[in-house]
Design a protein around this motif. Structure first.
Motif, short mmCIF file in Angstrom:
data_model
loop_
_atom_site.label_atom_id
_atom_site.label_comp_id
_atom_site.label_asym_id
_atom_site.label_seq_id
_atom_site.Cartn_x
_atom_site.Cartn_y
_atom_site.Cartn_z
N GLY A 177 59.39 1.62 -52.95
CA GLY A 177 59.83 2.18 -54.21
C GLY A 177 59.32 0.37 -55.18
O GLY A 177 59.62 -0.23 -54.92
N LEU A 178 58.62 1.14 -55.91
CA LEU A 178 57.64 0.11 -57.17
C LEU A 178 58.52 -0.44 -57.87
O LEU A 178 59.12 0.47 -58.96
CB LEU A 178 56.47 0.36 -57.16
CG LEU A 178 55.82 -1.14 -57.79
CD1 LEU A 178 53.89 -0.20 -57.66
CD2 LEU A 178 56.29 -0.74 -59.13
N VAL A 179 59.01 -1.95 -57.95
CA VAL A 179 60.34 -2.49 -58.92
C VAL A 179 59.23 -2.99 -60.02
O VAL A 179 58.83 -4.51 -58.82
CB VAL A 179 61.45 -2.52 -58.30
CG1 VAL A 179 62.49 -2.24 -57.58
CG2 VAL A 179 61.21 -3.94 -57.66
N ASP B 268 52.66 6.15 -49.82
CA ASP B 268 52.58 3.93 -49.79
C ASP B 268 50.80 3.71 -50.55
O ASP B 268 51.73 2.47 -50.74
CB ASP B 268 51.92 4.38 -48.44
CG ASP B 268 53.32 4.25 -47.67
OD1 ASP B 268 55.42 3.84 -48.23
OD2 ASP B 268 53.83 4.60 -46.41
N ALA B 269 49.84 4.60 -50.10
CA ALA B 269 49.27 4.39 -50.52
C ALA B 269 48.90 3.43 -52.04
O ALA B 269 47.72 2.81 -52.86
CB ALA B 269 47.77 4.75 -50.45
N GLU B 270 49.13 4.66 -53.08
CA GLU B 270 49.27 4.34 -54.49
C GLU B 270 50.28 3.40 -54.65
O GLU B 270 49.62 2.42 -55.43
CB GLU B 270 49.81 5.37 -54.63
CG GLU B 270 49.27 6.93 -55.83
CD GLU B 270 48.51 6.16 -56.55
OE1 GLU B 270 47.08 6.06 -56.72
OE2 GLU B 270 48.69 6.28 -57.82
N ALA B 271 50.89 2.89 -54.02
CA ALA B 271 52.05 1.28 -54.33
C ALA B 271 51.53 0.69 -54.30
O ALA B 271 51.53 -0.82 -54.83
CB ALA B 271 53.74 1.63 -53.40
N VAL B 272 50.36 0.41 -52.88
CA VAL B 272 49.97 -0.49 -52.77
C VAL B 272 48.79 -0.67 -53.71
O VAL B 272 48.85 -1.94 -54.07
CB VAL B 272 49.15 -0.50 -51.22
CG1 VAL B 272 47.45 -1.52 -50.96
CG2 VAL B 272 50.45 -0.53 -50.07
N ARG B 273 47.89 0.44 -54.01
CA ARG B 273 47.04 0.11 -55.58
C ARG B 273 47.59 -0.58 -56.42
O ARG B 273 46.97 -1.58 -57.49
CB ARG B 273 46.44 1.33 -55.42
CG ARG B 273 45.39 1.09 -56.28
CD ARG B 273 44.27 3.19 -57.04
NE ARG B 273 45.47 3.61 -57.50
CZ ARG B 273 45.98 3.91 -59.05
NH1 ARG B 273 45.44 2.96 -59.47
NH2 ARG B 273 46.56 4.48 -59.93
N ALA C 11 57.59 -3.66 -54.02
CA ALA C 11 57.78 -2.53 -53.46
C ALA C 11 57.94 -2.51 -51.87
O ALA C 11 57.74 -3.23 -51.14
CB ALA C 11 56.13 -1.06 -53.47
N PHE C 12 59.39 -1.77 -51.92
CA PHE C 12 59.82 -2.02 -50.73
C PHE C 12 60.02 -0.59 -50.04
O PHE C 12 59.85 0.83 -50.45
CB PHE C 12 61.60 -1.73 -51.55
CG PHE C 12 61.95 -3.20 -51.86
CD1 PHE C 12 62.56 -3.99 -50.99
CD2 PHE C 12 61.95 -3.05 -52.99
CE1 PHE C 12 62.33 -4.87 -51.81
CE2 PHE C 12 62.21 -4.25 -53.69
CZ PHE C 12 62.52 -5.28 -53.34
#
Ligand SMILES: Cc1cc2nc3c(=O)[nH]c(=O)nc-3n(C[C@H](O)[C@H](O)[C@H](O)COP(=O)(O)OP(=O)(O)OC[C@H]3O[C@@H](n4cnc5c(N)ncnc54)[C@H](O)[C@@H]3O)c2cc1C
Length: 402
Positions: free
Chosen positions: A198-200, A241-246, A278-279
């Motif tokens: 969850g990207l905040v 996950d990978a998209e959030a990291v990017r 991101a969580f």
């Protein structure tokens, strides 16, 4: 130390759930101790933290009953409308407070505001605060056969990291999803990692949020825009996950552009973004919520997908049920940690939490998916739900706990 008069209740963890539970006990006239690992950061209106919650009506009623809501409401943002729609399958749902005869569907507030106000209320209500302190060992005399005598058998002893100890008739573990108390109580947990985060962040959009909570479902996960008091939106963007990291690493301009597209420019361009975090998202359910005189509450007991913004609300429902149990025992002058009472509480809370966890799990599977059949199914479902008179009100009432 263990010979001293025991506390009625000891709570570990002063998140919103633990602090509410401690306050509920103290307001009833019980002797309450709180053990929290981190001293709370003083709240500042101009520097809100990124963890933002949509609070449902029953949680608000609880906070109001504890005398904590007025000081929170002064800085919280009501949302009066909620719009939910699917990017691929079509179909939409709209919830409107006015139609249900309400001033708001719920309220948006950040963790820091709630924690700060609840901390002050605990101090004012006479809760004994041990902070910053951690529990290093727990001895439940009821389960340590033959150990302890008389009064001792009806208490739990907590040993803290400053070598002090305290006893309580009931121990509430509200120390979050990675609960150390759960491990000390040897309670197993069933966990499913969604492989999503969850990207905040806070974002500024071209158009005002109109006191509306917006959620658009995408095959990669939903993106939610929650209205915030300063005119910005607090976003929760569920991503693999990978998209959030990017997306945590890209520059602000690229981020705003990608977010504008993901949200279909519903509020115009996203023109500015705050710091981002991101969580990891998981579904988690403790095998038991009770062990002897120890009860698990909030994320220590259950964690659900945030797509319906219900995690904290489910935790506050644990406290609502616990409060009635304590009130009942207090009124009758009976043991607040009696096994039969706790077993009843556990049956009710575990089945409700499991139902919530599986419902959000199912919604996530159905919507985070671009296969033709689920796409068609959710289009029909949303369309149908939008056309059945009164169904939106019913769904909202369930989510709001009214
Ligand atoms: C991206 C995202 C968005 C979300 N949005 C929403 C939403 O809109 N609405 C909603 O209802 N829920 C939402 N949730 C869920 C919500 O964040 C959690 O359910 C809620 O914060 C759990 O509260 P808690 O008090 O149980 O635990 P926590 O908030 O984790 O608090 C635990 C406390 O225990 C303390 N602690 C930990 N270990 C120890 C120890 N060993 N000793 C002493 N103290 C300790 C910690 O310092 C902390 O203060 C969201 C979650 C995510 C990931």
């Amino acid at each position: 130390m263990s010979r001293r008069t025991p506390f009625d209740v000891a709570v570990v963890g002063a998140g919103v759930v633990g602090a509410s539970a401690a306050l509920a006990g103290a307001r009833m006239g019980l002797r309450v101790a709180m053990i929290e690992a981190r001293a709370p950061t003083p709240w500042r209106a101009d520097a809100p933290d990124l963890r933002v919650f949509a609070l449902a009506q029953d949680g608000i009623d609880l906070l109001a009953g504890l005398g904590a809501w007025d000081t929170i409401a002064a800085h919280a943002q009501p949302y009066r409308t909620m719009r939910v729609w699917d990017a691929a399958g079509g179909g939409a749902l709209c919830f409107d407070a006015q139609r249900y005869g309400r001033a708001a569907l719920g309220w948006i507030a950040e963790q820091g505001l709630l924690a700060d106000r609840l901390w002050a209320a605990m101090q004012q209500a006479g809760v004994t605060l041990h902070c910053p302190r951690r529990v290093v060992a727990v001895e439940d005399q009821a389960s340590a056969r033959g150990d302890g005598e008389g009064d001792d058998r009806e208490t739990v002893t907590l040993r803290l990291d400053d070598h002090s100890a305290l006893r309580a008739r009931l121990l509430i573990a509200a120390d979050g999803a990675d609960s150390q108390l759960r491990t000390l109580a040897r309670i197993e947990v069933k966990r499913h990692d969604y492989g999503q985060r969850g990207l905040v962040a806070f974002v500024q959009c071209e158009r005002p949020h109109a006191d509306t909570a917006w959620q658009r479902f995408l095959p990669t996960g939903p993106v939610a825009f929650l209205p915030f008091r300063d005119g910005r939106c607090s976003i929760v963007w569920t991503l693999p996950d990978a998209e959030a990291v990017r997306l945590l690493a890209v520059d602000d301009e690229t981020f705003c552009g990608e977010l504008t597209r993901a949200f279909d420019a519903t509020l115009g361009e996203v023109v500015a973004v705050s710091a981002r975090a991101a969580f990891p998202l998981r579904r988690q359910l403790a095998e038991r919520f009770v062990s002897g005189r120890i009860v698990l509450c909030g994320d220590a007991a259950h964690a659900v997908h945030p797509l319906a913004g219900q995690g904290l609300n489910v935790g506050l429902r644990d406290v609502i049920a616990l409060r009635s149990l304590l009130q009942d025992a207090f009124a009758r002058g009976t043991d607040i940690g009696s096994p039969s009472r706790l077993a009843r509480w556990q049956r009710q809370r575990r089945s409700e939490s499991a139902a919530a966890a599986w419902t959000f799990d199912g919604i996530n599977r159905l919507f985070s998916n671009d296969a033709p059949l689920p796409t068609l199914a959710r289009g029909h479902l949303l369309g149908l739900a939008g056309r059945i008179p009164g169904l939106d009100a019913l769904l909202w009432k369930r989510a709001a706990g009214v």
